[in-house]
Design a protein around this motif. Structure first.
Motif, PDB file in Angstrom:
ATOM      1  N   VAL A  83       0.877  -0.659  -0.164  1.00  0.00           N
ATOM      2  CA  VAL A  83      -0.014   0.138  -0.247  1.00  0.00           C
ATOM      3  C   VAL A  83       0.731   0.888  -0.011  1.00  0.00           C
ATOM      4  O   VAL A  83       1.556   1.287   1.208  1.00  0.00           O
ATOM      5  N   VAL A  84       1.026   2.168  -1.104  1.00  0.00           N
ATOM      6  CA  VAL A  84       1.863   3.377  -1.270  1.00  0.00           C
ATOM      7  C   VAL A  84       0.972   4.629  -1.173  1.00  0.00           C
ATOM      8  O   VAL A  84       0.320   4.463  -1.575  1.00  0.00           O
ATOM      9  N   SER A  85       1.610   5.360  -0.347  1.00  0.00           N
ATOM     10  CA  SER A  85       0.038   6.860  -0.525  1.00  0.00           C
ATOM     11  C   SER A  85       1.468   7.662  -0.031  1.00  0.00           C
ATOM     12  O   SER A  85       2.545   7.726   0.627  1.00  0.00           O
ATOM     13  N   ASN A  86       1.176   9.261   0.035  1.00  0.00           N
ATOM     14  CA  ASN A  86       1.167   9.814   0.285  1.00  0.00           C
ATOM     15  C   ASN A  86       1.539  10.569   2.094  1.00  0.00           C
ATOM     16  O   ASN A  86       1.176   9.522   2.661  1.00  0.00           O
ATOM     17  N   HIS A  87       1.934  11.050   2.785  1.00  0.00           N
ATOM     18  CA  HIS A  87       2.066  11.020   3.642  1.00  0.00           C
ATOM     19  C   HIS A  87       2.123  13.178   4.424  1.00  0.00           C
ATOM     20  O   HIS A  87       2.769  13.590   3.692  1.00  0.00           O
ATOM     21  N   ALA A  88       1.087  13.369   5.303  1.00  0.00           N
ATOM     22  CA  ALA A  88       1.215  14.308   5.450  1.00  0.00           C
ATOM     23  C   ALA A  88       0.736  14.552   7.158  1.00  0.00           C
ATOM     24  O   ALA A  88       1.219  15.285   7.445  1.00  0.00           O
ATOM     25  N   SER A  89       0.233  13.155   7.813  1.00  0.00           N
ATOM     26  CA  SER A  89      -0.084  13.540   9.377  1.00  0.00           C
ATOM     27  C   SER A  89       0.064  12.468   9.941  1.00  0.00           C
ATOM     28  O   SER A  89       0.495  11.134   8.953  1.00  0.00           O
ATOM     29  N   ASP A  90       0.455  12.351  11.393  1.00  0.00           N
ATOM     30  CA  ASP A  90       0.322  10.947  11.941  1.00  0.00           C
ATOM     31  C   ASP A  90      -0.649  10.006  12.114  1.00  0.00           C
ATOM     32  O   ASP A  90      -0.220   8.674  12.722  1.00  0.00           O
ATOM     33  N   PHE A  91      -1.771  11.145  12.061  1.00  0.00           N
ATOM     34  CA  PHE A  91      -3.101   9.845  11.663  1.00  0.00           C
ATOM     35  C   PHE A  91      -2.743   9.068  10.589  1.00  0.00           C
ATOM     36  O   PHE A  91      -3.859   8.023  10.121  1.00  0.00           O
ATOM     37  N   ASP A  92      -2.307   9.317   9.536  1.00  0.00           N
ATOM     38  CA  ASP A  92      -2.151   8.718   8.416  1.00  0.00           C
ATOM     39  C   ASP A  92      -1.792   7.238   8.349  1.00  0.00           C
ATOM     40  O   ASP A  92      -3.005   6.719   8.023  1.00  0.00           O
TER      41      ASP A  92
END
Length: 247
Positions: A83-92
């Motif tokens: 599962v590859v995604s962007n990342h902007a928060s510790d909630f991700d």
């Protein structure tokens, strides 16, 4: 003297309890059936995933953040998956794992595994230790081990958080793991998570969140750098295109 109260309410209460019992039985049945498959996570991890998802993550995502999910049917229910995604928060990580409807193992800094109780907890939820500043080989080995145990492996394509959630400098790690394990890649866009925390505030803001899940991308045929770069760029392009759709 006749009893007071509403028979209808009592009946509804009994029906509701029966409904909850059916959900519980269904949950255990789901865990048992899927755990019997060798390409799925251990039963205890699967059970904790469902409990944490339905008791905490899903209510917070849907009610507090007014979350939306698109493309959930694109997720393979079993088999090797990156599962590859962007990342902007510790909630991700927890949001992403809940939205793809199967547990996702993520790397975590080694220091967290030195804390009693926390070590056991995050291990049950699929986290694996990685040393800060260490070679990428250790992270790749840990991800491959998670895949062998039946987990889906989560990789943030930028390697770290970005200010607006867009992918501008994708790393080759996800494609490398996919090539070595011959695991499919699932591109996912997390929109809005960069605004959960405002500067100077420790309270999560009730911002709207949207998760978009793209179609599976085949793994590179080899670890040749050109192939890795091509697949990595394809993942980045799909994630950015979904992110640009916004809410």
């Amino acid at each position: 003297m006749a009893e007071t109260g509403s028979p209808g309410l009592a009946c509804n209460s009994e029906e509701f309890l029966l409904f909850l019992r059916k959900i519980s039985d269904s949950l255990w049945l789901t865990v048992f059936i899927t755990a019997m498959s060798r390409d799925r996570e251990p039963a205890i991890n699967l059970l904790l995933y469902y409990l944490f998802k339905w008791s905490v993550i899903s209510p917070v995502f849907h009610l507090y953040f007014r979350g939306r999910i698109y493309g959930a049917n694109n997720v393979p229910r079993r088999g090797r998956l990156i599962v590859v995604s962007n990342h902007a928060s510790d909630f991700d990580p927890p949001i992403l794992s809940a939205c793809v409807r199967r547990p996702v193992a993520y790397m975590a800094k080694e220091e967290l595994f030195q804390v009693p109780v926390l070590k056991q907890a995050i291990t049950l939820y699929g986290a694996y230790p990685v040393k800060r500043g260490s070679a990428d080989r250790s992270a790749i080995r840990a991800a491959l081990a998670s895949l062998d145990q039946g987990w889906a492996a989560g990789v943030f394509i930028t390697g770290t958080r970005t200010a607006d959630g867009r992918v501008t400098d994708p790393k080759l790690g996800a494609a490398m793991i996919a090539a070595k394990a011959q695991a499919a890649l699932l591109p996912v866009s997390l929109w809005g998570t960069h605004a959960i925390f405002r500067k100077g505030s420790a309270v999560p803001q009730p911002v709207p969140l949207t998760v978009r899940i793209g179609e599976v991308i085949p793994p590179p045929a080899s670890t040749d750098r050109q192939e890795l770069e091509a697949v990595t760029q394809r993942c980045a392009d799909v994630i950015n295109a979904m992110h640009d759709l916004g809410r």
